[in-house]
Scaffold this motif. Structure first.
Motif, PDB file in Angstrom:
ATOM      1  N   UNK A  35      31.720  61.106 -41.978  1.00 23.67           N
ATOM      2  CA  UNK A  35      30.558  60.383 -41.420  1.00 23.67           C
ATOM      3  C   UNK A  35      29.569  60.025 -42.530  1.00 23.67           C
ATOM      4  N   UNK A  36      29.348  60.990 -43.460  1.00 18.83           N
ATOM      5  CA  UNK A  36      28.438  60.756 -44.589  1.00 18.83           C
ATOM      6  C   UNK A  36      28.949  59.612 -45.460  1.00 18.83           C
ATOM      7  N   UNK A  37      30.276  59.643 -45.748  1.00 13.78           N
ATOM      8  CA  UNK A  37      30.873  58.604 -46.589  1.00 13.78           C
ATOM      9  C   UNK A  37      30.778  57.238 -45.909  1.00 13.78           C
ATOM     10  N   UNK A  38      31.139  57.189 -44.624  1.00 15.87           N
ATOM     11  CA  UNK A  38      31.060  55.933 -43.871  1.00 15.87           C
ATOM     12  C   UNK A  38      29.622  55.417 -43.806  1.00 15.87           C
ATOM     13  N   UNK A  39      28.700  56.367 -43.598  1.00 18.30           N
ATOM     14  CA  UNK A  39      27.275  56.007 -43.540  1.00 18.30           C
ATOM     15  C   UNK A  39      26.816  55.405 -44.863  1.00 18.30           C
ATOM     16  N   UNK A  40      27.231  56.029 -45.988  1.00 13.35           N
ATOM     17  CA  UNK A  40      26.853  55.522 -47.319  1.00 13.35           C
ATOM     18  C   UNK A  40      27.447  54.140 -47.575  1.00 13.35           C
ATOM     19  N   UNK A  41      28.726  53.953 -47.124  1.00 14.14           N
ATOM     20  CA  UNK A  41      29.372  52.650 -47.291  1.00 14.14           C
ATOM     21  C   UNK A  41      28.654  51.571 -46.477  1.00 14.14           C
ATOM     22  N   UNK A  42      28.283  51.926 -45.235  1.00 16.03           N
ATOM     23  CA  UNK A  42      27.551  50.975 -44.375  1.00 16.03           C
ATOM     24  C   UNK A  42      26.207  50.613 -44.999  1.00 16.03           C
ATOM     25  N   UNK A  43      25.495  51.651 -45.513  1.00 19.72           N
ATOM     26  CA  UNK A  43      24.187  51.410 -46.149  1.00 19.72           C
ATOM     27  C   UNK A  43      24.354  50.550 -47.398  1.00 19.72           C
ATOM     28  N   UNK A  44      25.405  50.829 -48.196  1.00 22.08           N
ATOM     29  CA  UNK A  44      25.664  50.053 -49.425  1.00 22.08           C
ATOM     30  C   UNK A  44      25.943  48.596 -49.072  1.00 22.08           C
ATOM     31  N   UNK A  45      26.802  48.371 -48.031  1.00 18.57           N
ATOM     32  CA  UNK A  45      27.096  46.993 -47.598  1.00 18.57           C
ATOM     33  C   UNK A  45      25.844  46.309 -47.082  1.00 18.57           C
TER      34      UNK A  45
END
Length: 201
Positions: A42-52
């Motif tokens: 969830x943390x990784x997906x969240x970081x990827x979403x925030x980065x995008x």
């Protein structure tokens, strides 16, 4: 016998209890591991979403900034163009009243000479028309006409600003030497000159 049965029961219960505790502990460890993995995903997906989202937001910001810069450049260009057009209109106003100036006769003679030379005919027909011009102002013009040339004086200025139009006797060759046509011929040079003088470009 009953004492050993009781011991056996106690041992079985103890083993079962111990096994249940081990199973619970393993289940808790497994559950904790699953939770940690899920949290990390969830943390990784969240970081990827925030980065995008940050990349998209930066692209939008740049697009808006670029659009504002473009609008500002167009506005500045439009204002510069308006200033240049105002200058040209002022020049046209001054040119249209040249008949009242001291330089008029020299200017008119020069226009006629240039037009006659451009037409290159033995008996050119020269139309001349300026605002507020009188025949008295044009007395010296006939001197620059070749022998057999014809001078036609228009009551109104030719092309609004005034000038000279020369043709051969048949009207096949025409040279327009009015202020307006001269300005049009110099259009790009004139705009460059005004821009460099006014804006230092």
């Amino acid at each position: 016998m009953s004492e050993s049965l009781e011991k056996l029961q106690n041992r079985i219960l103890s083993d079962a209890k111990h096994q249940a505790e081990e199973t619970i502990k393993e289940a808790q460890t497994k559950a904790q591991q699953i939770l940690e993995e899920a949290r990390q995903r969830a943390q990784k997906e969240s970081e990827e979403i925030i980065a995008r989202a940050n990349v998209d937001a930066e692209a939008i910001r740049r697009s808006i900034l670029s659009s504002k810069v473009r609008v500002n450049r167009l506005r500045i260009l439009d204002e510069k163009n308006q200033i240049v057009q105002d200058i040209i209109h002022t020049v046209e106003d001054q040119l249209s009243s040249i008949a009242k100036s001291e330089q008029f006769e020299d200017t008119a003679q020069r226009f006629v000479t240039q037009a006659v030379k451009a037409v290159d005919a033995d008996q050119p027909v020269v139309r001349i028309g300026f605002r507020d011009v009188s025949k008295k102002n044009l007395d010296g013009i006939s001197r620059v006409l070749p022998k057999g040339g014809k001078l036609v004086i228009d009551e109104k200025p030719i092309d609004d600003l005034g000038g000279v139009v020369a043709t051969d006797p048949e009207g096949r060759v025409v040279f327009n030497n009015t202020f307006k046509s001269r300005l049009e011929r110099l259009d790009n040079q004139l705009l460059t000159l005004i821009s460099s003088t006014v804006f230092g470009e």
